[in-house]
Write an enzyme that holds these catalytic residues in place. Sequence first.
Site, mmCIF file in Angstrom:
data_model
loop_
_atom_site.group_PDB
_atom_site.id
_atom_site.type_symbol
_atom_site.label_atom_id
_atom_site.label_comp_id
_atom_site.label_asym_id
_atom_site.label_seq_id
_atom_site.Cartn_x
_atom_site.Cartn_y
_atom_site.Cartn_z
ATOM 1 N N GLU A 115 -16.861 35.672 49.191
ATOM 2 C CA GLU A 115 -15.846 35.486 50.069
ATOM 3 C C GLU A 115 -14.677 36.433 50.260
ATOM 4 O O GLU A 115 -14.126 37.076 49.269
ATOM 5 C CB GLU A 115 -15.147 33.989 49.587
ATOM 6 C CG GLU A 115 -14.053 33.321 50.642
ATOM 7 C CD GLU A 115 -13.351 31.842 49.694
ATOM 8 O OE1 GLU A 115 -13.990 31.520 49.121
ATOM 9 O OE2 GLU A 115 -12.273 31.768 50.400
ATOM 10 N N GLY A 131 -9.159 25.403 50.128
ATOM 11 C CA GLY A 131 -8.001 24.646 49.719
ATOM 12 C C GLY A 131 -6.840 25.641 49.260
ATOM 13 O O GLY A 131 -7.117 27.028 49.443
ATOM 14 N N LYS A 187 -16.717 28.485 42.268
ATOM 15 C CA LYS A 187 -16.173 29.622 42.648
ATOM 16 C C LYS A 187 -15.325 30.474 41.854
ATOM 17 O O LYS A 187 -14.660 29.764 41.155
ATOM 18 C CB LYS A 187 -15.650 29.360 44.096
ATOM 19 C CG LYS A 187 -14.501 30.508 44.511
ATOM 20 C CD LYS A 187 -14.142 29.976 45.735
ATOM 21 C CE LYS A 187 -12.534 30.194 46.168
ATOM 22 N NZ LYS A 187 -12.201 29.860 47.414
ATOM 23 N N ASP A 242 -12.603 34.058 55.010
ATOM 24 C CA ASP A 242 -11.419 33.182 54.755
ATOM 25 C C ASP A 242 -10.161 33.674 55.561
ATOM 26 O O ASP A 242 -10.074 33.446 56.818
ATOM 27 C CB ASP A 242 -11.316 33.073 53.412
ATOM 28 C CG ASP A 242 -9.913 32.155 53.104
ATOM 29 O OD1 ASP A 242 -9.184 31.701 53.722
ATOM 30 O OD2 ASP A 242 -9.727 31.910 51.748
ATOM 31 N N SER A 296 -12.608 26.011 42.287
ATOM 32 C CA SER A 296 -12.184 27.594 42.547
ATOM 33 C C SER A 296 -11.627 27.850 41.251
ATOM 34 O O SER A 296 -10.575 27.123 40.721
ATOM 35 C CB SER A 296 -11.122 27.612 43.715
ATOM 36 O OG SER A 296 -10.937 28.925 43.625
ATOM 37 N N LYS A 346 -9.636 26.635 56.567
ATOM 38 C CA LYS A 346 -8.488 26.022 55.917
ATOM 39 C C LYS A 346 -7.695 25.264 56.976
ATOM 40 O O LYS A 346 -7.290 25.954 58.061
ATOM 41 C CB LYS A 346 -7.791 26.968 55.260
ATOM 42 C CG LYS A 346 -8.438 27.350 54.005
ATOM 43 C CD LYS A 346 -7.651 28.427 53.023
ATOM 44 C CE LYS A 346 -8.400 28.545 51.808
ATOM 45 N NZ LYS A 346 -7.780 29.928 51.345
ATOM 46 N N ASP A 385 -14.634 34.920 45.069
ATOM 47 C CA ASP A 385 -13.877 34.861 46.170
ATOM 48 C C ASP A 385 -12.519 36.133 45.803
ATOM 49 O O ASP A 385 -12.065 36.277 44.552
ATOM 50 C CB ASP A 385 -13.063 33.702 46.271
ATOM 51 C CG ASP A 385 -11.816 33.836 47.357
ATOM 52 O OD1 ASP A 385 -11.773 34.805 48.254
ATOM 53 O OD2 ASP A 385 -11.337 32.822 47.670
ATOM 54 N N LYS A 445 -12.831 33.675 41.122
ATOM 55 C CA LYS A 445 -11.914 34.575 41.662
ATOM 56 C C LYS A 445 -12.395 36.103 41.103
ATOM 57 O O LYS A 445 -12.529 36.151 39.825
ATOM 58 C CB LYS A 445 -10.555 34.498 41.648
ATOM 59 C CG LYS A 445 -9.947 33.113 42.249
ATOM 60 C CD LYS A 445 -10.100 33.282 43.764
ATOM 61 C CE LYS A 445 -9.005 32.251 44.463
ATOM 62 N NZ LYS A 445 -8.934 32.401 45.776
HETATM 63 O O1 OSB Z 1 -8.680 32.121 48.919
HETATM 64 O O2 OSB Z 1 -9.272 30.190 48.795
HETATM 65 C C1 OSB Z 1 -8.299 31.011 48.498
HETATM 66 C C2 OSB Z 1 -5.619 29.178 46.266
HETATM 67 C C3 OSB Z 1 -4.719 29.905 46.940
HETATM 68 C C4 OSB Z 1 -4.841 30.940 47.842
HETATM 69 C C5 OSB Z 1 -6.011 31.219 48.510
HETATM 70 C C6 OSB Z 1 -7.094 30.534 48.035
HETATM 71 C C7 OSB Z 1 -6.992 29.601 46.928
HETATM 72 C C8 OSB Z 1 -8.166 28.968 46.152
HETATM 73 C C9 OSB Z 1 -7.955 27.473 45.729
HETATM 74 O O3 OSB Z 1 -9.204 29.291 45.979
HETATM 75 C C10 OSB Z 1 -8.763 26.347 46.234
HETATM 76 C C11 OSB Z 1 -7.794 25.173 45.772
HETATM 77 O O4 OSB Z 1 -7.049 24.805 46.508
HETATM 78 O O5 OSB Z 1 -8.518 24.672 44.533
HETATM 79 MG MG MG Z 2 -10.420 32.170 49.734
#
Ligand code: OSB
Ligand code: MG
Length: 371
Positions: A216, A293, A164, A241, A138, A265, A191, A166
């Site tokens: 996402e 994560g 992925k 999510d 991510s 999660k 995401d 953001k």
């Molecule tokens: O939406 O998946 C998410 C990190 C913090 C809060 C929300 C998200 C995330 C990530 C990080 O996308 C995923 C990771 O731990 O590598």
């Molecule tokens: Mg997410």
Amino acid sequence: MGILIDRVVLRQIRMPLVHFFETSFGRTYERHMVLVEVQSGGLSGWGEVTAGENPFYNEEWTESAWRIVRDYAAPRVLNFELADASAVDARTAHIRGHNMARGGLEAAVWDLQARMNRRPLYQEIGGGARREIPCGVSIGIQNSVAELLRKIETEVEAGYQRIKIKIKPGWDVDVIREVRRVFPKILLMGDANSAYTLADADRLAALDEFGLMMIEQPLAHDEIIDHVELQSRLRTPVCLDECIRSAHQAAQAIRMGACRIINIKLGRVGGFGEAKRVHDVCQAAGIPVWCGGMLEAGIGRAHNIALATLPNFILPGDVSASKRYWTRDVINPWVETTPHGTIVVRDTPGFGYELDLEFLDSITVRRDGIG
Ligand code: OSB
Ligand code: MG
């Protein structure tokens, strides 16, 4: 023979990130997480609460997690004869919300049970469908597209199976077009962490041409119905999510057609018990899942690896190498990936890694014992 927990120790640790992590709801430079240690007859099990530093991803944050575990969840499992780890979930189910706090405690008891039985955690939870879990990364919002492209290149070269990124309004269509131009073949997804509303449906539909694996959580964190309409207007699969906090919500979302993929999660759903139920609902409906994560340190990362060995975790998840986030992790060895973008599941009892207690002590900013 059941489990009798005689003491619960809470720690808050502070770990600066190697690089800031930016989502549509803000930037994180440093993590503050609550660790839960449950003790029984000289053995310990460990859990990591995945709540963020602020109540922006969901309602929880470090401080709420501390108070919920200490004052409400831990007292429910302390000095009580639990039939087994699966009983913890129901013991704390009267707490409304705060799934991450509840889940941190629940996961610790699963780890304890695995150690009592001298088995790896993945076996204890009924996993083991695969010996290597497929990994993606991510990548947060960057200061420039050039910086994002450099990061993607690094991760693709490291072997990660999907990327992925953001997204948010203003960091979406043009950015993804450029990523696709430079990397036409990679498995790619976006995401949004709830940054859009249904009024943005046309803008999100403009992403269809880029062949994303999924988008996402585009809409509100608590809004399943609008996702139904959005999914009907997109070719790109929607993955939920934030919206999915229970197996019941997963079943409803699937039944209504709100999504075609679900990110599970551990913390968000309140621990292994509910995570498995979400997994089972999805599997029965033919909906693939992957392990999300929350910028976890080693304990949370190891728990995610165990979870991702359940059979329906067929898509690459967000569980990646420790060094992507930390200059030093709290476990040994650190979590590493193979050149083909997998993590090899370890067979040592419990969550599978050694805790670096000396390092843990050095980053502990607060400590409390109950019982
Ligand atoms: O939406 O998946 C998410 C990190 C913090 C809060 C929300 C998200 C995330 C990530 C990080 O996308 C995923 C990771 O731990 O590598
Ligand atoms: Mg997410």
